[in-house]
Scaffold this motif. Structure first.
Motif, PDB file in Angstrom:
ATOM      1  N   TYR A 266      80.427 -33.013  78.102  1.00 48.47           N
ATOM      2  CA  TYR A 266      79.676 -34.251  77.871  1.00 48.47           C
ATOM      3  C   TYR A 266      79.446 -34.994  79.180  1.00 48.47           C
ATOM      4  O   TYR A 266      78.336 -35.434  79.480  1.00 48.47           O
ATOM      5  CB  TYR A 266      80.429 -35.135  76.871  1.00 48.47           C
ATOM      6  CG  TYR A 266      79.669 -36.381  76.493  1.00 48.47           C
ATOM      7  CD1 TYR A 266      78.726 -36.352  75.478  1.00 48.47           C
ATOM      8  CD2 TYR A 266      79.889 -37.586  77.153  1.00 48.47           C
ATOM      9  CE1 TYR A 266      78.017 -37.484  75.122  1.00 48.47           C
ATOM     10  CE2 TYR A 266      79.181 -38.722  76.811  1.00 48.47           C
ATOM     11  CZ  TYR A 266      78.253 -38.667  75.794  1.00 48.47           C
ATOM     12  OH  TYR A 266      77.546 -39.790  75.455  1.00 48.47           O
ATOM     13  N   ALA A 267      80.488 -35.121  79.997  1.00 48.39           N
ATOM     14  CA  ALA A 267      80.382 -35.836  81.275  1.00 48.39           C
ATOM     15  C   ALA A 267      79.401 -35.150  82.226  1.00 48.39           C
ATOM     16  O   ALA A 267      78.732 -35.816  83.012  1.00 48.39           O
ATOM     17  CB  ALA A 267      81.755 -35.958  81.930  1.00 48.39           C
ATOM     18  N   ALA A 268      79.289 -33.841  82.131  1.00 52.35           N
ATOM     19  CA  ALA A 268      78.376 -33.090  82.994  1.00 52.35           C
ATOM     20  C   ALA A 268      76.940 -33.146  82.478  1.00 52.35           C
ATOM     21  O   ALA A 268      76.033 -32.617  83.120  1.00 52.35           O
ATOM     22  CB  ALA A 268      78.835 -31.644  83.090  1.00 52.35           C
ATOM     23  N   GLY A 269      76.743 -33.788  81.327  1.00 53.36           N
ATOM     24  CA  GLY A 269      75.404 -33.885  80.762  1.00 53.36           C
ATOM     25  C   GLY A 269      74.935 -32.612  80.092  1.00 53.36           C
ATOM     26  O   GLY A 269      73.741 -32.411  79.882  1.00 53.36           O
ATOM     27  N   GLU A 270      75.864 -31.744  79.748  1.00 50.67           N
ATOM     28  CA  GLU A 270      75.521 -30.446  79.161  1.00 50.67           C
ATOM     29  C   GLU A 270      75.788 -30.371  77.666  1.00 50.67           C
ATOM     30  O   GLU A 270      75.563 -29.331  77.049  1.00 50.67           O
ATOM     31  CB  GLU A 270      76.306 -29.352  79.882  1.00 50.67           C
ATOM     32  CG  GLU A 270      76.001 -29.277  81.365  1.00 50.67           C
ATOM     33  CD  GLU A 270      76.993 -28.418  82.131  1.00 50.67           C
ATOM     34  OE1 GLU A 270      77.960 -27.913  81.526  1.00 50.67           O
ATOM     35  OE2 GLU A 270      76.815 -28.279  83.354  1.00 50.67           O
TER      36      GLU A 270
END
Length: 98
Positions: A18-22
């Motif tokens: 989630y934090a990586a935008g994936e």
């Protein structure tokens, strides 16, 4: 690996994704708080009941019911109040644009 450790590991992997935008955000569900302190939100903004109601599109009567505890905001109203609390300027700008 224990079930607890496996659950923690999965949670951490999800958080990193989630934090990586994936992450596929369509799989996430919004968790609305059960209680919203409308009077406290309004008070922190320094607005009267009338001013708060007028600025954000509530009836004064509804606002009074929420504040005195005789009624509780429904889920959509709690979501809206949460946005008002966190980003009142954005809400005002969005409402001005309509």
């Amino acid at each position: 690996m224990s079930a607890v450790a496996d659950s923690i590991r999965r949670g951490l992997l999800q958080a990193v994704t989630y934090a990586a935008g994936e992450a596929d955000t369509t799989e996430y569900r919004v968790n609305m708080p059960d209680h919203i302190d409308v009077k406290a939100i309004r008070g922190r903004m320094g607005l009267t009941q009338e001013a708060f109601a007028n600025q954000f599109g509530f009836s004064v009567s509804t606002l009074r019911h929420w504040e005195n505890g005789s009624r509780r905001p429904e889920s959509a109203a709690r979501a809206y109040l949460t946005v008002i609390e966190r980003a009142p300027g954005a809400v005002r700008a969005a409402l001005r644009a309509t």
